[in-house]
Design an enzyme around this catalytic site. Structure first.
Site, PDB file in Angstrom:
ATOM      1  N   HIS A  65       0.789  -1.260   0.188  1.00  0.00           N
ATOM      2  CA  HIS A  65      -0.252  -0.003   0.010  1.00  0.00           C
ATOM      3  C   HIS A  65       0.768   1.413  -0.105  1.00  0.00           C
ATOM      4  CE1 HIS A  65       0.273  -0.254   4.415  1.00  0.00           C
ATOM      5  NE2 HIS A  65       0.387   1.052   4.327  1.00  0.00           N
ATOM      6  N   ASP A 109      -0.002  -7.730   1.674  1.00  0.00           N
ATOM      7  CA  ASP A 109       0.590  -6.340   1.603  1.00  0.00           C
ATOM      8  C   ASP A 109       1.921  -6.437   1.630  1.00  0.00           C
ATOM      9  OD1 ASP A 109       0.465  -3.435   1.742  1.00  0.00           O
ATOM     10  OD2 ASP A 109      -0.265  -3.377   3.841  1.00  0.00           O
ATOM     11  N   SER A 202       4.181   2.341   8.223  1.00  0.00           N
ATOM     12  CA  SER A 202       4.011   1.504   7.243  1.00  0.00           C
ATOM     13  C   SER A 202       5.180   0.980   6.501  1.00  0.00           C
ATOM     14  CB  SER A 202       2.879   2.037   6.417  1.00  0.00           C
ATOM     15  OG  SER A 202       1.694   1.837   6.976  1.00  0.00           O
TER      16      SER A 202
END
Length: 246
Positions: A65, A109, A202
């Site tokens: 992402h 992911d 992230s």
């Protein structure tokens, strides 16, 4: 790293993600030479950031992402607001997200970034080991996550690298995450502790005994643990194929 990872898609443009370190401490400068700071230009022209980690002199691992129109990787950094002599800035030549990545479920992911040139391995820039395909981290183990993300839900991102100790939880602890899949994801962070990764973290690694076992993926918007990390071991065969150029 106190806060929980939240789907960056809800807070940032969909091409980039960001979780932060809440309840943690500043890392000893350059003690985590595998850490990478990603500066991302999204398809809409915004600038976002993610974490990542060097697994090969020419490949950085991060979350899918965190994909963007352009990405520049900074290696060897502690304070990303400064031009440190240890830093190496390298543009990304190719972004290789896992072919099964789902934006809606956030499964798979994981993404590899091929750098335009190989990083120079130094005392401040080095690779981290990955697990074997059969290496499953068990609940109860305490690992560490690191990043330059927010230090609180309402706090700004950190210029200096921070890290936090996080406990691996049972799959039951993440039962409220609709798409949580124990085979491909790790449930991380005790609900009794105010510690997590949050916006800006992230793509960073979950490191257990010197091995990268997870990737910061998502969590609750209020940063309350546990959070969900991508489990690396099931993807090792795919990772090896990508690095070999197959």
């Amino acid at each position: 790293m106190q806060a929980l990872l939240f789907l960056l898609a809800l807070l940032w443009p969909p091409e980039a993600g960001a979780e932060e370190i809440i309840g943690g401490v500043e890392s000893k400068p350059h003690s985590r030479p595998y850490m990478a700071h990603l500066t991302i230009t999204t398809k809409q022209g915004f600038t976002a950031s993610c974490g990542g980690f060097l697994i090969n002199p020419q490949f950085v691992m991060t979350a899918a992402h965190c994909k963007g129109r352009e990405i520049t990787v900074t290696l060897g950094a502690h304070d990303v607001s400064k031009k440190e002599s240890t830093q190496q800035k390298i543009k990304v030549a190719k972004q290789i997200a896992h072919p099964s990545y789902s934006f809606y479920s956030n499964l798979h992911d994981i993404m590899l970034l091929k750098l335009q040139k190989k990083a120079k391995v130094t005392a401040s820039v080095d690779v981290i080991s990955l697990p074997s395909p059969s290496d499953f981290i068990n609940p109860g183990k305490v690992c560490r996550a690191a990043g330059w993300g927010r230090t609180g839900v309402t706090e700004p991102t950190s210029d200096k690298l921070r890290e936090v100790k996080l406990r691996i939880m049972t799959k039951a602890a993440c039962k409220n995450y609709e798409h949580y899949d124990y085979n491909f994801q790790v449930c991380v962070g005790s609900p009794s502790k105010i510690r997590s990764a949050y916006k800006g973290d992230s793509g960073g690694p979950l490191v257990c005994a010197g091995v990268a076992h997870g990737i910061v993926s998502y969590g609750r918007i209020d940063a309350k643990p546990p959070a969900v990390f991508t489990r690396i071991s099931p993807y090792v065969p795919w990772i090896n194929l990508v690095i070999r150029g197959k």
